[in-house]
Design a protein around this motif. Structure first.
Motif, short mmCIF file in Angstrom:
data_model
loop_
_atom_site.label_atom_id
_atom_site.label_comp_id
_atom_site.label_asym_id
_atom_site.label_seq_id
_atom_site.Cartn_x
_atom_site.Cartn_y
_atom_site.Cartn_z
N ALA A 22 -1.79 3.83 -12.35
CA ALA A 22 -2.68 3.18 -13.31
C ALA A 22 -2.24 1.75 -13.61
CB ALA A 22 -2.73 3.99 -14.60
N VAL A 23 -0.93 1.54 -13.78
CA VAL A 23 -0.52 0.19 -14.14
C VAL A 23 -0.53 -0.75 -12.93
CG1 VAL A 23 0.80 0.87 -16.14
CG2 VAL A 23 1.93 0.69 -13.96
N LEU A 24 -0.42 -0.17 -11.74
CA LEU A 24 -0.42 -1.05 -10.55
C LEU A 24 -1.84 -1.36 -10.08
CD1 LEU A 24 2.56 0.22 -8.41
CD2 LEU A 24 2.38 -1.84 -9.80
N LEU A 25 -2.79 -0.52 -10.47
CA LEU A 25 -4.16 -0.67 -9.96
C LEU A 25 -4.73 -2.09 -10.14
CD1 LEU A 25 -6.39 0.92 -8.60
CD2 LEU A 25 -7.33 1.37 -10.87
N PRO A 26 -4.60 -2.72 -11.30
CA PRO A 26 -5.19 -4.06 -11.45
C PRO A 26 -4.60 -5.08 -10.49
CG PRO A 26 -4.51 -3.18 -13.57
CD PRO A 26 -3.97 -2.27 -12.53
N TYR A 27 -3.43 -4.77 -9.96
CA TYR A 27 -2.80 -5.73 -9.05
C TYR A 27 -3.12 -5.44 -7.60
CZ TYR A 27 -0.05 -7.27 -13.02
OH TYR A 27 0.32 -7.77 -14.21
N ALA A 28 -4.02 -4.47 -7.42
CA ALA A 28 -4.28 -4.01 -6.05
C ALA A 28 -4.61 -5.16 -5.11
CB ALA A 28 -5.42 -3.00 -6.06
N LEU A 29 -5.33 -6.16 -5.62
CA LEU A 29 -5.76 -7.24 -4.74
C LEU A 29 -4.80 -8.41 -4.73
CD1 LEU A 29 -9.57 -7.17 -5.47
CD2 LEU A 29 -8.33 -6.28 -3.49
N THR A 30 -3.97 -8.52 -5.73
CA THR A 30 -3.15 -9.72 -5.83
C THR A 30 -1.73 -9.51 -5.31
OG1 THR A 30 -2.75 -9.11 -8.11
CG2 THR A 30 -4.41 -10.78 -7.71
N LEU A 31 -1.23 -8.28 -5.39
CA LEU A 31 0.15 -8.06 -4.92
C LEU A 31 0.20 -8.10 -3.39
CD1 LEU A 31 1.85 -5.30 -7.06
CD2 LEU A 31 2.15 -7.76 -7.11
N PRO A 32 1.34 -8.45 -2.84
CA PRO A 32 1.47 -8.41 -1.38
C PRO A 32 1.18 -7.01 -0.86
CG PRO A 32 3.41 -9.40 -2.39
CD PRO A 32 2.57 -8.92 -3.51
N TRP A 33 0.56 -6.94 0.29
CA TRP A 33 0.10 -5.64 0.80
C TRP A 33 1.27 -4.68 1.04
CZ3 TRP A 33 2.19 -4.12 5.36
CH2 TRP A 33 2.79 -5.12 6.15
N TRP A 34 2.43 -5.24 1.45
CA TRP A 34 3.53 -4.33 1.82
C TRP A 34 4.08 -3.58 0.62
CZ3 TRP A 34 8.03 -5.55 -0.61
CH2 TRP A 34 8.18 -6.88 -1.05
N VAL A 35 3.94 -4.18 -0.57
CA VAL A 35 4.40 -3.48 -1.77
C VAL A 35 3.60 -2.19 -1.95
CG1 VAL A 35 4.61 -3.60 -4.25
CG2 VAL A 35 5.18 -5.58 -2.87
N PHE A 36 2.30 -2.35 -1.74
CA PHE A 36 1.45 -1.18 -1.92
C PHE A 36 1.70 -0.13 -0.86
CE2 PHE A 36 -0.79 -3.23 -5.18
CZ PHE A 36 -1.25 -2.17 -5.92
N ALA A 37 1.85 -0.63 0.36
CA ALA A 37 2.11 0.31 1.45
C ALA A 37 3.38 1.10 1.14
CB ALA A 37 2.26 -0.46 2.75
N CYS A 38 4.37 0.37 0.69
CA CYS A 38 5.64 0.98 0.36
C CYS A 38 5.47 2.02 -0.75
CB CYS A 38 6.58 -0.12 -0.10
SG CYS A 38 8.24 0.10 0.43
N TRP A 39 4.73 1.60 -1.78
CA TRP A 39 4.55 2.50 -2.93
C TRP A 39 3.86 3.78 -2.51
CZ3 TRP A 39 0.46 4.61 -5.77
CH2 TRP A 39 0.85 5.22 -6.95
#
Lengths: 676, 345, 305
Positions: A22-39
């Motif tokens: 929930a807290v990471l969702l708003p950053y879905a478009l702005t954070l580097p893609w690899w952070v999300f992949a990692c998460w």
């Protein structure tokens, strides 16, 4: 602390992961893609562990992950002192902690970070939706903490959320008090600002087509409230000046480099201008400006402002000390009726030169036309009229003008003859300068939607406009809007009505349907809500705080604030404690028992407590022995209690209550005195 | 019999003076404020609420948020910070109310051998209908037992305490705590439930059972041919002493019989203090304890003789408990001399 | 009513000096339709008490001295073949009386004991398949020697429960003893006593006991007491529901004796040592039964919290 080291209850894991998502969702478009992949990868792994299929990763995997994330951070960010790296770092911390999430301590760490990350999102945008979302995240994170500590709750998400919400609701009164009372210290050190987002609103230069994009945006640019009871300016007077362009390079208008060392570059920070003409009616108003990432501040003609950080420029403009990166409010006093600075004094040579500047060649036909007017011996007024007449006769106002060639003024004036405000303003100033009349382009906003219910005006991006000012001897700088000559309804009714067919936008949303009554009402309601939010919450600064406190407390002093803070705090806590006590106590004792207990308490205070197993009669006997002077009263109270409690005598209860009111035994000392 | 506190668990160090003094003062104060009782209802006078380490961590996060909000002059972040600060103020009340009105009662204790865990049976119940969650109870230094009171208003559970010394041992205060609902505050109390454990001596290998009773088969007495009591007649065999010939019967015209006599010897199994001379009291008791257990395992009847106490031989679990209790209650050192070494009762 | 009971107590008191509380308890026991166990050393006036009560109440009285060779038939009665009518005729045993004094009940075998206790419980006896009702009212006063002597059979707990109360008379007060020495002839006093009431009146009074009311507040107190015995580690086992009912009923009788229409906590406190002590077992703590009850009373708050 064994408490923290203990293992995390199984069901709680899902809570933790949901909070993270929930807290990471708003950053879905702005954070580097690899952070999300990692998460996502790590979370998937952790879920497999949860399901009992996989093992927790070993040290090698952890090491690789840490190394990878560090490398990713180093490669992604060049500049470290900024918000994005901070948020990314937090997200990475989440991810890495997930790998070894096993104990309560790990879970608590993650949830604490979640509180923080949920709040950082508000640095980028402080709107109602964002605030509501952040609040939701906080409820969720609180619920996760609750689930960790309450075995009954972990498996019942709805109940847990409800309980968390309830607890936060109990904290709301305290929040309000703290919000109102706690002093705003202001920035303690300079912090990296949010950047990168495309700036909206007026740009600091003007070329053909510049306003096309703005006219398609229905975002609010700023909102204005006028000092109490004052009517808003009539539509033709709603010219909000923001920037003045004096330099033309043949295609683009800019503010210019050649500025008067005495006047042009000077901004009057903090000191009242000497030369402003304060004649006519003053207009007091407050502007709440959306972030522009530029320094200009829109205002009506002849403005001055006392707001901290706001300065006045000699072109009768307001400017902020630094780019406006978040919504800001400022107070303005304008004298729109006055003639402006130095009307009588005339134009200085430097200024005259600046405002007559033209490229050395190009746009020859326009120059020729202006030359012909000058040759005809027309004075400034007549030249202006002639030019406006020209526009009126054969020009078209459109949002989609044809593309212009190298000589854009010539192309517009003599070929396409169709254009938007910047075409008209630019060509008009060109003509004036060519005819020897000092002139300049002004950009800003024209119009504004008056919201009757809330007494404020909202000005949208699509209200952006460009017009001209010419120097008329004896009158000073005078506003001339060539667009009005072509499309007077633009001035009177706004863009929507001036170009009903072309008025379409990508992000217009509801405003497009403003002809549908209820939808329009809905839109206005929403904007009103936003407006209130900005006015009362977002822009609540030290000054407003002082004002509010003065209104509430009469005077702002440390003692009064402490008193108010303490008392409201105390009351809130007492109410809550009482409520908790109420739900906690068992079946309350019947009234006679409660009354009798009070009787016992009073005697205990006087030094004669009742023993636990002592029956009322025995107690009465003992007291009669020790303190005979109370005997009568004690006996009748005991008798009344006995009747009420053991004889079902309802009148005795009243009697007991009555007797009790008169029975106030004094202290033990007096007992001894009386008995000795 | 004087009861002892468990020296092995609550080590009162007299060496570090000030701390010891403070501890003693705190203990005295607690004793005054929370007097011992088998049944204690928790209320504001007994409960203490403090932030946990996690709570301090929460405060650090709040500080971070406040700095963020202040430096960016972001009112919404400040608002959220204050909301969480409000939560921080509200939560201790919930934590407190989770324990307030909870009653802890001692239902009884189970005896144990020294060196093992003694078990106290406790009961916890709540006042009112509000569920109570995650209440931890433990002896100082031991692993907590976690109890919830959700639908049921009361529950019973056991709390084990390692006991090192024989005797009637007073348990230390029971710690009760809860950090419900968010784990950022801890509400606790120390209750003296006045629990006393009967601690049997630690059995030490004592070798085979005393006296020449090999395998008892439940016999309580064994007979040997003797002179004391007439036991019956037996056909005369040459070699029987003539003194024992039943002349009377012979005179009546019967065959020649020989009278048989028996003498009784008390061969019941006695576990006797005096079998173990030269050892100190506790060792003797430990050895007796081991014998008693051995005898019980072999289903023998056995009795106990220790100074000032005599228990007749018998069998069964109840008897064993009686014997063990006698051993446990044997006076502690210092009471030894007047008894003398051989002073069986 | 208000006068009769004090008069009865006073009458009995004339014979048994200085034992007013025990006399009242005994009468309360009678009113509550319970049976009484007196545990005392010989020569303390157990028999006198029973006899006097019978005399004052106008009850038919029999006394059985229990011995080890007694058989159940010696208590209950026996059918004997009657030659004249050539049929069995039932000869009623001593149990067929309104007040039976079972002296030294622990001297007889458990079998005989249980025959008596069954009769007490049921209010009837069954001999040769025929059930015979015992007279009404039926009141047993059993005595027991507290010292464990050889050849005695102490009543087991389950049997003790059949007695509503257990009291002991104890030594007389110095004054009362002095009066005894100085020649108050209790026997003559006893002979002089006239019945104060008829058995029917007694039965009516027994019926009235059930009508004495107990309010919620009082029942709360009773329940707190009972709960405490079940939950405190002091007690090996708590009061049974039957014991709790017995306590309430005895308290009602006590209240009636004191001319109250409702029970008050003092009534419970007055009867509880007699009613509860023999039903409660202490955890092997060495504390005697009566101190156990004292502790119970001290630990339970009279007033609801």
């Amino acid at each position: 602390m064994t408490e923290l080291r203990s293992l995390l209850p199984r069901d709680t894991l899902l809570w933790i992961l949901v909070v993270q998502a929930a807290v990471l969702l708003p950053y879905a478009l702005t954070l580097p893609w690899w952070v999300f992949a990692c998460w996502i990868g790590v979370t998937y792994w952790r879920l497999q562990v949860y399901l009992g299929k996989w093992e927790l990763p070993g040290n090698f995997v952890k090491f690789v992950l840490i190394l990878g994330c560090t490398a990713g951070l180093i490669l992604t960010f060049k500049r470290w002192y900024a918000l994005e790296p901070l948020v990314t770092l937090l997200a990475v911390a989440f991810t890495l902690k997930n790998v070894e999430l096993a104990t309560r301590r790990d879970a608590f760490f993650i949830v604490s970070l979640a509180f923080f990350v949920a709040a950082t999102h508000l640095l980028f945008e402080q709107g109602i939706p964002q605030a509501v979302y952040a609040l939701g995240c906080i409820v969720l994170a609180t619920a996760a903490l609750l689930a960790m500590n309450s075995p009954a709750s972990a498996a019942a998400p709805r109940r847990t959320l409800k309980r968390a919400g309830k607890m936060l609701l109990q904290a709301v009164p305290l929040m309000l008090i703290l919000f109102i009372v706690l002093p705003r210290l202001g920035p303690m050190w300079s912090v990296p600002q949010t950047g990168g987002e495309a700036s909206t609103g007026l740009s600091d230069s003007m070329e053909p087509g510049a306003f096309g994009k703005l006219s398609k945006s229905a975002r609010p640019a700023f909102r204005v409230t006028f000092a109490d009871g004052m009517a808003p300016p009539a539509p033709p007077e709603r010219y909000w000046r923001a920037l003045v362009f004096s330099h033309f390079d043949g295609r683009k208008w800019t503010q210019g480099h050649r500025v008067d060392p005495l006047l042009g570059g000077k901004v009057y920070w903090k000191s009242r201008r000497e030369d402003i003409d304060r004649s006519g009616n003053a207009r007091h108003y407050q502007v709440i400006l959306e972030p522009t990432r530029q320094t200009w501040l829109p205002a009506l003609a002849q403005p001055e402002s006392d707001t901290r950080g706001v300065g006045e420029k000699p072109e009768n403009l307001l400017a902020y000390i630094r780019p406006v990166t978040k919504r800001m409010a400022y107070e303005v006093v304008s004298w729109p009726g006055s003639a402006g600075i130095a009307a009588g004094a005339g134009l200085s040579e430097v200024e005259r030169e600046i405002n007559l500047q033209l490229p050395s060649r190009g746009n020859e036909r326009a120059r020729a036309l202006a030359e012909s007017w000058r040759k005809d011996g027309m004075d400034a007024h007549e030249v202006v009229q002639a030019a406006l007449g020209e526009y009126y006769q054969s020009f078209v106002y459109t949002l989609n003008p044809p593309v212009l060639g190298r000589d854009s003024v010539d192309g517009f004036l003599f070929e396409s003859r169709a254009g938007f405000c910047e075409h008209f303003a630019g060509s008009f100033v060109y003509l004036m300068r060519a005819a020897g009349i000092p002139a300049r382009v002004v950009t800003g906003y024209l119009g504004g939607e008056w919201i009757e219910q809330q007494n404020y005006m909202i000005v949208h991006d699509f209200d952006a406009h460009a017009w001209a000012e010419v120097w008329l001897p004896g009158e000073g700088w005078t506003r001339v809007d060539p667009t009005a000559a072509v499309a007077p309804e633009r001035v009177l009714d706004g863009l929507q009505n001036a170009l009903p067919e072309e008025f379409r936008a990508e992000d217009f949303g509801l405003i497009e349907f403003s002809h549908i009554g209820w939808l329009n009402a809905l839109r206005i309601q929403w904007d009103m809500l936003n407006y209130r939010w900005y006015r009362s919450v977002v822009s609540f600064d030290a000054d407003q705080q002082e004002g509010l406190l003065t209104r509430l407390l009469g005077e702002v002093s440390g003692r009064r604030i402490a008193l108010a803070l303490g008392s409201v705090f105390g009351i809130a806590l007492v109410v809550l404690a009482a409520w908790l006590h109420l739900i906690n106590r068992g079946k309350p004792a019947p009234r006679p028992e409660r009354l009798y207990r009070r009787f016992c308490q009073r005697l205990a205070r006087a030094g004669l407590p009742r023993e636990k197993g002592e029956s009322p009669r025995d107690y009465a006997l003992r007291i009669c022995r020790v303190a005979p002077h109370w005997g009568g009263m004690v006996n009748s109270i005991t008798a009344a209690y006995e009747k009420a409690a053991y004889f079902d005598d309802s009148t005795a209860e009243q009697q007991l209550a009555r007797l009790l009111k008169t029975f106030w035994p004094a202290s033990r000392a007096s007992v001894q005195e009386a008995t000795s | 019999m004087a009861s002892r506190s468990i020296a092995g668990n609550v080590r009162e160090s007299s060496s570090d003076g000030l701390r010891g003094w403070i501890k003693a003062r705190v203990k005295a104060w607690l004793g005054k404020r929370l007097p011992p009782a088998h049944r204690v209802t928790l209320d504001h006078s007994r409960l203490f609420v403090f932030p946990t380490r996690a709570g301090l961590g929460f405060l650090v996060i709040l500080l971070g948020l406040w700095l963020l909000g202040t430096n960016y002059e972001n009112n919404v972040i400040l608002g959220l910070t204050f909301l969480l600060l409000g939560l921080f103020v509200v939560v201790p009340l919930h934590t407190f109310s989770n324990l307030s009105g909870v009653t802890v009662a001692l239902r009884g204790t189970q005896p144990a051998f020294a060196g093992e865990h003694a078990v106290a049976n406790l009961r916890i119940e709540r006042r009112g209908k509000q569920p109570r969650e995650r209440i931890g109870l433990y002896w100082p230094g031991e692993v907590p037992v976690e109890v919830d009171l959700l639908e049921k208003g009361s529950t019973e559970f056991q709390l084990a305490l390692p006991v090192l010394e024989r005797g009637l041992v007073s348990a230390p205060r029971v710690c009760i705590e809860s950090s419900f609902p968010l784990g950022i505050f801890r509400c606790w109390s120390h209750l003296d439930l006045d629990a006393k454990f009967l601690v049997y001596p630690r059995p030490l290998p004592a070798g085979p059972l005393p006296v020449g009773v090999a395998s008892g088969e439940g016999k309580e007495k064994s007979t040997i041919a003797g002179m004391d009591d007439f036991a019956g007649l037996k056909n005369f065999q040459p070699g029987h002493p003539l003194k024992q010939v039943a002349w009377k019967q012979y005179a009546r015209g019967r065959e020649l019989y020989s009278k048989e006599f028996e003498s009784y010897r008390d061969e019941r199994l006695w576990l006797d203090w005096d079998y173990l001379p030269g050892r100190d009291v506790e060792t003797r008791l430990s050895l007796l304890c081991d014998w008693a257990l051995q005898a019980h395992r072999q289903q023998l009847a056995f009795g106990l003789r220790i100074p000032n106490k005599l228990i007749e031989p018998d069998k069964g679990r109840a008897h064993l408990n009686k014997i063990l209790e006698a051993l446990a209650r044997f006076p502690v050192r210092g009471a030894r001399d007047p008894l003398g070494q051989g002073g069986a009762a | 009513m208000q006068k009769i009971i004090p008069a009865i107590v006073a009458d009995v008191g004339k014979v048994l000096l200085g034992k007013e509380h025990q006399i009242k308890l005994a009468i309360a026991c009678l009113l509550a339709r319970g049976h009484l166990l007196i545990e005392d050393l010989p020569g303390m006036g157990k028999t006198t008490l029973a006899h006097t009560i019978a005399a004052v109440m106008g009850l038919s009285y029999k006394r059985v001295q229990f011995t080890s060779d007694m058989l159940p038939a010696d208590i209950v009665g026996v059918s004997i073949f009657d030659r004249e009518s050539s049929s069995f005729r039932f000869h009623e045993g001593p149990v067929f009386s309104q007040l039976l004094l079972a002296d030294e009940i622990n001297r007889t075998s458990p079998k005989t004991q249980s025959a008596l206790l069954e009769a007490m419980e049921e209010g009837q006896v069954t001999v040769d398949g025929e059930t015979r009702s015992l007279p009404q009212p039926f009141f047993v006063i059993a005595t027991q020697n507290p010292l464990e002597q050889s050849g005695t059979f102490g009543l087991p707990e389950s049997q003790l429960d059949r007695f509503l109360m257990r009291i002991s008379l104890g030594y007389p007060t110095p004054e009362a003893e002095r009066a005894l020495y100085s020649g108050v002839d209790s026997r003559a006093e006893l002979a002089r006593l006239q019945p104060r009431i008829k058995p029917e009146t007694l039965q009516k009074m027994q019926a009235m006991v059930s009508q004495v009311k107990a309010t919620e507040s009082l029942l709360d107190y009773l329940q707190r007491l009972v709960q405490h015995t079940r939950q405190s580690p002091d007690f090996a086992c708590g009061l049974s529901p039957r014991g709790a009912l017995a306590l309430l009923h005895a308290a009602r009788a006590w209240a009636l004796m004191h001319a109250r229409t409702h029970v008050i906590p003092e009534d419970i406190q007055a009867v509880i040592p007699a009613v509860a002590a023999h039903r409660l077992q202490s955890v092997t703590d060495g504390s005697s039964d009566s101190t156990l009850v004292d502790r119970l009373l001290n630990q339970v708050d009279v007033i609801a919290a």
